[in-house]
Structure formats: structure tokens, C-alpha cells
Enzyme design. Sequence first.
Site, PDB file in Angstrom:
ATOM      1  N   CYS A  66      23.487 -56.568  45.065  1.00 44.83           N
ATOM      2  CA  CYS A  66      23.527 -55.888  43.756  1.00 44.83           C
ATOM      3  C   CYS A  66      24.401 -54.625  43.757  1.00 44.83           C
ATOM      4  CB  CYS A  66      22.118 -55.547  43.294  1.00 44.83           C
ATOM      5  SG  CYS A  66      20.995 -55.094  44.619  1.00 44.83           S
ATOM      6  N   HIS A 107      20.522 -49.564  39.461  1.00 41.60           N
ATOM      7  CA  HIS A 107      21.051 -48.815  40.600  1.00 41.60           C
ATOM      8  C   HIS A 107      22.153 -47.870  40.113  1.00 41.60           C
ATOM      9  CE1 HIS A 107      18.815 -51.464  43.044  1.00 41.60           C
ATOM     10  NE2 HIS A 107      19.765 -52.212  43.561  1.00 41.60           N
TER      11      HIS A 107
HETATM   12  N1  LIG Z   1      15.894 -57.583  43.138  1.00 42.05           N
HETATM   13  C1  LIG Z   1      17.212 -57.470  43.158  1.00 42.05           C
HETATM   14  O1  LIG Z   1      17.826 -56.569  42.540  1.00 42.05           O
HETATM   15  C2  LIG Z   1      18.035 -58.454  43.914  1.00 42.05           C
HETATM   16  C3  LIG Z   1      19.381 -58.492  43.694  1.00 42.05           C
HETATM   17  C4  LIG Z   1      20.155 -59.415  44.377  1.00 42.05           C
HETATM   18  C5  LIG Z   1      19.540 -60.260  45.250  1.00 42.05           C
HETATM   19  N2  LIG Z   1      18.207 -60.215  45.466  1.00 42.05           N
HETATM   20  C6  LIG Z   1      17.624 -61.149  46.429  1.00 42.05           C
HETATM   21  O2  LIG Z   1      16.856 -62.129  45.772  1.00 42.05           O
HETATM   22  C7  LIG Z   1      15.737 -62.507  46.570  1.00 42.05           C
HETATM   23  C8  LIG Z   1      14.443 -62.348  45.780  1.00 42.05           C
HETATM   24  O3  LIG Z   1      14.352 -61.066  45.270  1.00 42.05           O
HETATM   25  P1  LIG Z   1      13.251 -60.644  44.192  1.00 42.05           P
HETATM   26  O4  LIG Z   1      13.534 -59.213  43.955  1.00 42.05           O
HETATM   27  O5  LIG Z   1      13.200 -61.573  43.032  1.00 42.05           O
HETATM   28  O6  LIG Z   1      11.872 -60.801  45.050  1.00 42.05           O
HETATM   29  P2  LIG Z   1      10.371 -61.015  44.535  1.00 42.05           P
HETATM   30  O7  LIG Z   1      10.158 -60.377  43.223  1.00 42.05           O
HETATM   31  O8  LIG Z   1       9.506 -60.593  45.666  1.00 42.05           O
HETATM   32  O9  LIG Z   1      10.242 -62.607  44.335  1.00 42.05           O
HETATM   33  C9  LIG Z   1      10.295 -63.506  45.428  1.00 42.05           C
HETATM   34  C10 LIG Z   1      10.296 -64.923  44.902  1.00 42.05           C
HETATM   35  O10 LIG Z   1      10.461 -65.814  45.993  1.00 42.05           O
HETATM   36  C11 LIG Z   1       9.401 -66.767  45.988  1.00 42.05           C
HETATM   37  N3  LIG Z   1       9.026 -67.192  47.332  1.00 42.05           N
HETATM   38  C12 LIG Z   1       8.536 -66.444  48.323  1.00 42.05           C
HETATM   39  N4  LIG Z   1       8.252 -67.228  49.397  1.00 42.05           N
HETATM   40  C13 LIG Z   1       8.588 -68.489  49.043  1.00 42.05           C
HETATM   41  C14 LIG Z   1       8.513 -69.751  49.702  1.00 42.05           C
HETATM   42  N5  LIG Z   1       8.060 -69.875  50.952  1.00 42.05           N
HETATM   43  N6  LIG Z   1       8.954 -70.844  49.025  1.00 42.05           N
HETATM   44  C15 LIG Z   1       9.404 -70.745  47.771  1.00 42.05           C
HETATM   45  N7  LIG Z   1       9.478 -69.589  47.087  1.00 42.05           N
HETATM   46  C16 LIG Z   1       9.069 -68.472  47.722  1.00 42.05           C
HETATM   47  C17 LIG Z   1       8.248 -66.033  45.313  1.00 42.05           C
HETATM   48  O11 LIG Z   1       7.326 -66.984  44.851  1.00 42.05           O
HETATM   49  P3  LIG Z   1       5.730 -66.701  44.877  1.00 42.05           P
HETATM   50  O12 LIG Z   1       5.426 -66.025  43.554  1.00 42.05           O
HETATM   51  O13 LIG Z   1       5.162 -68.078  44.951  1.00 42.05           O
HETATM   52  O14 LIG Z   1       5.428 -65.863  46.049  1.00 42.05           O
HETATM   53  C18 LIG Z   1       9.006 -65.322  44.194  1.00 42.05           C
HETATM   54  O15 LIG Z   1       9.267 -66.213  43.151  1.00 42.05           O
HETATM   55  C19 LIG Z   1      15.831 -61.650  47.837  1.00 42.05           C
HETATM   56  O16 LIG Z   1      16.500 -62.374  48.829  1.00 42.05           O
HETATM   57  C20 LIG Z   1      16.671 -60.482  47.403  1.00 42.05           C
HETATM   58  O17 LIG Z   1      17.371 -59.890  48.467  1.00 42.05           O
HETATM   59  C21 LIG Z   1      17.431 -59.338  44.810  1.00 42.05           C
END
Ligand SMILES: NC(=O)c1ccc[n+]([C@@H]2O[C@H](COP(=O)([O-])OP(=O)(O)OC[C@H]3O[C@@H](n4cnc5c(N)ncnc54)[C@H](OP(=O)(O)O)[C@@H]3O)[C@@H](O)[C@H]2O)c1
Length: 339
Positions: A132, A244
Site C-alpha cells: 500500500c 497512510h
Molecule cells: N490492509 C491493507 O491496507 C493491505 C494493503 C495491501 C495488502 N494487504 C495484504 O492483504 C492481506 C490481508 O490483509 P487484511 O488487512 O484484509 O487482513 P484481515 O483484516 O486480518 O483479514 C484477513 C482475511 O484473511 C482470511 N484468512 C485468514 N486465514 C485464512 C485461511 N487459512 N484461509 C482462508 N482465508 C483466511 C480471513 O478470514 P477469516 O475471517 O475466516 O479469518 C480474512 O478474510 C495481508 O497479506 C496484507 O498484507 C493489506
Amino acid sequence: MKKYKIAVVGATGAVGREILKTLAERKFPVSEVVALASGRSAGGEVSFGEDEVLTVHDLATYDFKGTDICLSSAGAKISEEFAPRATKAGCVIIDNTSHFRMDPDVPLVVPEVNPQAIAGYKKRNIIANPNCSTIQMLVALKPLHDIAIITRIVVSTYQAVSGAGKEAMDELFVQTRGVFVNDELKKEVFRKQIAFNVIPHIDVFMEDGTTKEEWKMSAETKKILDPKIKVSATCVRVPVFISHSEAVNVEFEKPITAAEARAALKKAKGVTVIDHHHEDGFVTPVECAGEDNVFVSRIREDISVENGLNLWIVADNLRKGAALNAVQIAEILVRDYYK
Ligand SMILES: NC(=O)c1ccc[n+]([C@@H]2O[C@H](COP(=O)([O-])OP(=O)(O)OC[C@H]3O[C@@H](n4cnc5c(N)ncnc54)[C@H](OP(=O)(O)O)[C@@H]3O)[C@@H](O)[C@H]2O)c1
């Protein structure tokens, strides 16, 4: 018009929910949208647009046959595990995690910067969405690189807690309340207190003392914009929910004035310049939450170096920093490449 079967992996997360919202808002041509997450949330529901509710399915047992595109954001380890199964079934993955970003056979794309790289998706059936912080910085710097050639970037970030997911947002909320009512502050997502504090540590430490987040900003800038650009980053988590901010110092090969930079940025796609020299004349993170564009303020010459500029760059990390960038990639993919 052809319609596509789309899977959203991590659909219950901060980024996944924003992806569903963005697909609906931009009227992406879908025949069906499948929401996938872990077994913990299977059977639950998530919204798709104003009126539709999707049942969440377990990624572990989902058969990708017949799914055209998968937008994934469930963490690097999860992407590593499910990607071979999905791509083998013919599905193209647009991955938000860090797992594939530096793979030479995987394009790393910011649509305003290097949309042509999407053509390379066929090697692995995967396109990576950058970090991001990198996305918003490069949307703002590409128009300046085009006119004066960037040689070095020194960036300090002020990153919102939503960049660490939905549990991090809850932790900031609960800790903030806890400070007022004198509760014991639980530190689960962040090792140090995040409420009323700042933490100069995002992702793991590398051997040389930089953090992986800082390394990503450098490595990804080189892959996307120009391998010759040197980047020195300091990444800091701040108690902001969404968006950010970045204080960016840029050195160029050729002279460039603040006025020239302002004019170039005003014409640039995906950029909004708000830069007036009074108390309301710049953008703060709260103001650009929910917005698509990258906002640039405080454009000024840095007289301490030759050909230097300072800028303040702010964007919604869940939107342009993740969901919107991924959906824009999908739009270009189906328009120009995916047959
Ligand atoms: N937040 C940002 O600004 C941002 C920006 C760019 C990239 N990212 C990347 O995107 C990813 C997720 O970020 P987020 O902020 O959305 O995190 P988050 O809010 O913690 O959400 C995580 C997601 O992944 C799912 N998950 C976890 N374990 C899993 C499994 N074993 N199988 C299938 N699904 C699973 C969770 O499902 P459950 O509800 O079932 O646990 C939830 O839907 C990370 O790799 C992060 O680095 C984030």
C-alpha cells in the site's frame, strides 16, 4: 458484454470487504462472485454492494474450476498454499499479499504507472498488487519521474492501523477507550501500545536493521518504476484508522521547480493536488478515507540538495493501497488481455 466469475479470497477481512465494495461500485462485469475465507467464517455472510449478501465459503475446499479471476488478500502464506491449485484450474490471481511480488515471472502493477506489465501475467497466471505505501508513493512520483528523472527518494511513512487488518483496527479502538476508562491495555496485534503512540516498526526486521516494510518500498519501486532509483524508507505505524501519509523527499537528475511539479501532478491520472499555503490548504488522512485518488500537498523545493523536492502524499490504504488497485488491474486485464 462478457461477464466473469470472480472469487474473493479473504472476503471477511479489511481488504476483502473493500474489494467486494469496489467491484460493486465500479460495476465490474460479474456473472457470479464467490466469497472465500477460512473455515472459521464459512457459512457467515458478507455484503456485495447495496443489496446483495454472499455466503462465505471455505477456501480450503473450494474448487476453482470455472472461476475466471481471483482477488486474494488472506496473507502471504495462504496465497502460497492456494495459488498453485487455483492457477492450475485456469484461474488468474490478482494477489494483494507480498508473496509473489518479487517473482520475476509475476507482474507487479500500479495501473497509473506500469499497466503494460499486465501483459506478462500468462507466465504464472498471477499478477501482484504492490504494498500500500509503495502504490500511493508511485502514483504521485511517476509524473515527476517522467519530466525530471528521480535518482533518490527518502520517505517517512505514517501508516494507519487498517494496514495491519481488522484486528489491528479493533485494538486501536479498544486501547483508546481503555486509556480513558483506565482499563489494562491489551497488546495483541502490536507489541507496543498503539493508542496515543507511534511505532517505528512494521513487518519483521531484516539482517541490516531495516524492516521488511521499508525494504518492500525500495525493492518494489525498483521493479515498478525504475531499477536505478535509490530509496531510503522509515515506516511508522500511527494511531489513525484509515489512510497512510508519507513525507517524501525526492532528488532528481534534472532541475524541477515546485510549480512545474504541481502542474504535472494536476494533470496526472489518479492524483488530486491540494496545496495552498494556509491552515486548510493540505490533506490529512481522515479527509481522504473512502476516496479513490492519491492526494498530494506541501509541494516545495528542497534547497538543501541539488534538484530536490518535498511532498506530502496521502491515500486510503484499503482503497487505492489495496482493493481499488486490484480491481483496476482486473479491469485492464479483461479489457486488453484476458480472452
Ligand atoms: N490492509 C491493507 O491496507 C493491505 C494493503 C495491501 C495488502 N494487504 C495484504 O492483504 C492481506 C490481508 O490483509 P487484511 O488487512 O484484509 O487482513 P484481515 O483484516 O486480518 O483479514 C484477513 C482475511 O484473511 C482470511 N484468512 C485468514 N486465514 C485464512 C485461511 N487459512 N484461509 C482462508 N482465508 C483466511 C480471513 O478470514 P477469516 O475471517 O475466516 O479469518 C480474512 O478474510 C495481508 O497479506 C496484507 O498484507 C493489506
